[in-house]
Motif scaffolding. Structure first.
Motif, short mmCIF file in Angstrom:
data_model
loop_
_atom_site.label_atom_id
_atom_site.label_comp_id
_atom_site.label_asym_id
_atom_site.label_seq_id
_atom_site.Cartn_x
_atom_site.Cartn_y
_atom_site.Cartn_z
N TYR A 76 11.05 30.27 18.30
CA TYR A 76 10.81 31.15 17.15
C TYR A 76 10.10 30.43 16.01
CZ TYR A 76 13.63 34.76 19.33
OH TYR A 76 14.11 35.72 20.19
N PHE A 77 10.18 29.10 15.98
CA PHE A 77 9.38 28.32 15.03
C PHE A 77 9.27 26.90 15.55
CE2 PHE A 77 13.45 26.78 13.69
CZ PHE A 77 13.26 25.67 12.88
N ASP A 78 8.30 26.18 15.06
CA ASP A 78 8.09 24.79 15.44
C ASP A 78 8.70 23.90 14.37
OD1 ASP A 78 6.64 25.40 17.77
OD2 ASP A 78 4.81 25.69 16.61
N VAL A 79 9.81 23.25 14.72
CA VAL A 79 10.47 22.39 13.76
C VAL A 79 9.64 21.11 13.60
CG1 VAL A 79 11.95 21.33 15.52
CG2 VAL A 79 12.68 21.33 13.12
N THR A 80 9.44 20.69 12.37
CA THR A 80 8.65 19.49 12.10
C THR A 80 9.53 18.25 12.12
OG1 THR A 80 8.99 19.52 9.70
CG2 THR A 80 7.18 20.89 10.58
N PRO A 81 8.95 17.08 12.30
CA PRO A 81 9.74 15.83 12.24
C PRO A 81 10.47 15.69 10.90
CG PRO A 81 7.61 15.38 13.22
CD PRO A 81 7.55 16.80 12.73
N GLN A 82 9.86 16.13 9.82
CA GLN A 82 10.50 16.04 8.52
C GLN A 82 11.70 16.97 8.44
OE1 GLN A 82 8.35 17.45 4.98
NE2 GLN A 82 8.72 15.44 4.06
N GLN A 83 11.58 18.16 8.99
CA GLN A 83 12.72 19.08 9.01
C GLN A 83 13.86 18.53 9.85
OE1 GLN A 83 10.55 22.54 10.40
NE2 GLN A 83 10.66 23.54 8.39
N GLU A 84 13.52 17.96 11.01
CA GLU A 84 14.55 17.34 11.85
C GLU A 84 15.25 16.21 11.11
OE1 GLU A 84 16.08 17.94 14.43
OE2 GLU A 84 14.88 19.00 15.91
N ALA A 85 14.47 15.41 10.40
CA ALA A 85 15.05 14.28 9.66
C ALA A 85 15.99 14.78 8.57
CB ALA A 85 13.95 13.42 9.06
N ALA A 86 15.62 15.88 7.90
CA ALA A 86 16.46 16.43 6.84
C ALA A 86 17.77 16.97 7.41
CB ALA A 86 15.70 17.53 6.10
N LEU A 87 17.69 17.69 8.53
CA LEU A 87 18.90 18.20 9.18
C LEU A 87 19.78 17.05 9.66
CD1 LEU A 87 17.39 21.12 11.31
CD2 LEU A 87 18.68 21.32 9.17
N ASP A 88 19.16 16.03 10.24
CA ASP A 88 19.92 14.88 10.72
C ASP A 88 20.66 14.17 9.58
OD1 ASP A 88 19.19 15.26 13.34
OD2 ASP A 88 17.59 13.76 13.32
N LEU A 89 19.99 14.02 8.44
CA LEU A 89 20.61 13.32 7.33
C LEU A 89 21.78 14.13 6.79
CD1 LEU A 89 20.71 10.95 5.42
CD2 LEU A 89 18.96 12.07 4.00
N PHE A 90 21.62 15.44 6.67
CA PHE A 90 22.74 16.27 6.21
C PHE A 90 23.92 16.12 7.16
CE2 PHE A 90 25.52 19.83 5.97
CZ PHE A 90 25.61 20.08 4.62
N CYS A 91 23.66 16.22 8.47
CA CYS A 91 24.75 16.13 9.44
C CYS A 91 25.42 14.76 9.41
CB CYS A 91 24.21 16.42 10.84
SG CYS A 91 23.69 18.13 11.09
N GLU A 92 24.62 13.72 9.28
CA GLU A 92 25.16 12.36 9.25
C GLU A 92 26.09 12.16 8.06
OE1 GLU A 92 23.57 7.79 8.49
OE2 GLU A 92 22.14 9.34 9.11
N LEU A 93 25.66 12.61 6.89
CA LEU A 93 26.47 12.42 5.69
C LEU A 93 27.74 13.28 5.72
CD1 LEU A 93 23.66 12.31 2.97
CD2 LEU A 93 25.02 10.38 3.82
N SER A 94 27.60 14.54 6.06
CA SER A 94 28.76 15.44 6.02
C SER A 94 29.81 15.05 7.04
CB SER A 94 28.33 16.89 6.24
OG SER A 94 27.75 17.07 7.50
#
Length: 356
Positions: A247-265
């Motif tokens: 449904y959309f093409d996730v960018t490397p920057q978006q993946e990095a942002a999601l990863d950082l949120f998950c890592e911290l939380s």
């Protein structure tokens, strides 16, 4: 597009770190003898009207006289304080499972508007491991597995514990505001990405029985500050589902942002584990708190398994979410979902009989 120059920390009591305080000292509220008596009187008044369905419970048929101040304080703490409260004091052994469901819904209608939780139309959810008792795949809350940090729908999610697990199963919560502030400190650009948001994929069942949309029409912001008030909306798994489904093409920057949120939380510095004992009621503001669960070992007998009741509550006095956080929580879904509800379907005795 969100301007980096306008990104500022949230701070205050809302941006707490789980490693810095004990929720038993700041977040656990004990019901007084007068408040417990008020709840008991309200249950008696409710049952004097006959066998009412849960959707028929209103503040008028579940009248509270003493505990109203606590409900007001609860609403304020969820909105402008820590964003969570654990209420303790209900005597688990004094009430049947069905009466606890009645009490729970009675308290819920004083807090706000109880709403359906899925395309099945249920207003009272059952969080327990039934993966071995029902056919086909089940959602995470119906297993004994761990659950990653996320938000639920609408304003408030609440849990009442009927039975604990054999071992494990702690409720894990973290302040999304604290994660936001640390991300802003570490990488403002990735923080900005989460303000822009991404599409979210909903379950096919909920979409088909709701407004028909399997994916949100626009990007849903994980972070927003409408009128300066911070609000989060975290559905990382469903965002990644939308990308995998094309449904959309996730960018490397978006993946990095999601990863950082998950890592911290998911780090011990940020989260706290809360043991919800039988009779306890947990309330979380979905705009401020992300929650998950540790894995657990359960009993074999279905009637002894970890069993929590769940409410979703909208608080009419709270402002509505920012437009870029409303798309996943379509109010148009709710009347369609409600049409699929059957009378008394959520009563614990009936629910257990159906899966036992």
């Amino acid at each position: 597009m969100t301007d980096l120059a306008h990104l500022t920390p949230v701070g205050g009591r809302t941006a707490w770190l789980g490693s810095t305080f004990n929720y038993r000292d700041d977040g656990l509220w004990q019901l007084s003898a007068d408040e417990l008596a008020d709840i008991d009187r309200a249950l008696t008044a409710l049952k004097s009207r006959g066998d009412l369905d849960l959707v028929d419970i209103t503040p008028e048929v579940f009248p509270l006289r003493t505990i109203g101040g606590l409900i007001t304080r609860l609403r304020e703490e969820l909105w402008a304080g820590r964003g969570f409260v654990l209420i303790r004091g209900l005597d688990r052994d004094a009430y049947s499972d069905d009466d606890l469901a009645r009490i729970y819904c009675g308290l819920g209608v004083h807090l706000g508007e109880i709403i359906p939780q899925s395309g099945n139309g249920e207003i009272l959810g059952h969080v327990m491991n039934v993966a071995d008792r029902v056919g086909g795949p089940v959602r995470g809350y119906r297993t004994a597995q761990s659950m990653n940090m996320h938000s639920d729908g609408h304003d408030v999610v609440s849990l009442l514990c009927l039975r604990e697990a054999k071992t494990g199963g702690a409720s894990r919560i973290a302040s999304a505001a604290a994660v936001h502030d640390r991300m802003l400190e570490m990488d403002p650009e990735l923080t900005r990405v989460l303000y822009q948001g991404m599409p979210i994929m909903r379950s096919a069942h909920d979409a088909e029985r709701g407004d028909g949309r399997i994916v949100t029409a626009g990007d849903v912001a994980l972070f927003a500050k409408p009128d300066g008030k911070f609000a989060s909306c975290v559905h990382v798994a469903q965002t990644r589902d939308a990308a995998r489904a094309g449904y959309f093409d996730v960018t490397p920057q978006q993946e990095a942002a999601l990863d950082l949120f998950c890592e911290l939380s998911a780090s011990p510095e940020f989260y706290l584990d809360m043991n919800i004992a039988p009779g306890d009621i947990q309330f979380l503001n979905n705009r401020l708190i992300v929650h998950g669960r540790t894995p657990y070992e359960d009993h074999e007998e279905i009637e002894r398994r970890r069993h929590l009741l769940r409410l979703w509550v909208n608080v009419p006095t709270w402002p509505r979410r920012a437009p870029n956080q409303q798309d996943i929580y379509s109010m148009d879904d709710l009347p369609h979902w409600a049409q699929h509800r059957r009378p008394f379907m959520e009563m614990p005795t009936r629910y257990l009989a159906g899966i036992g």
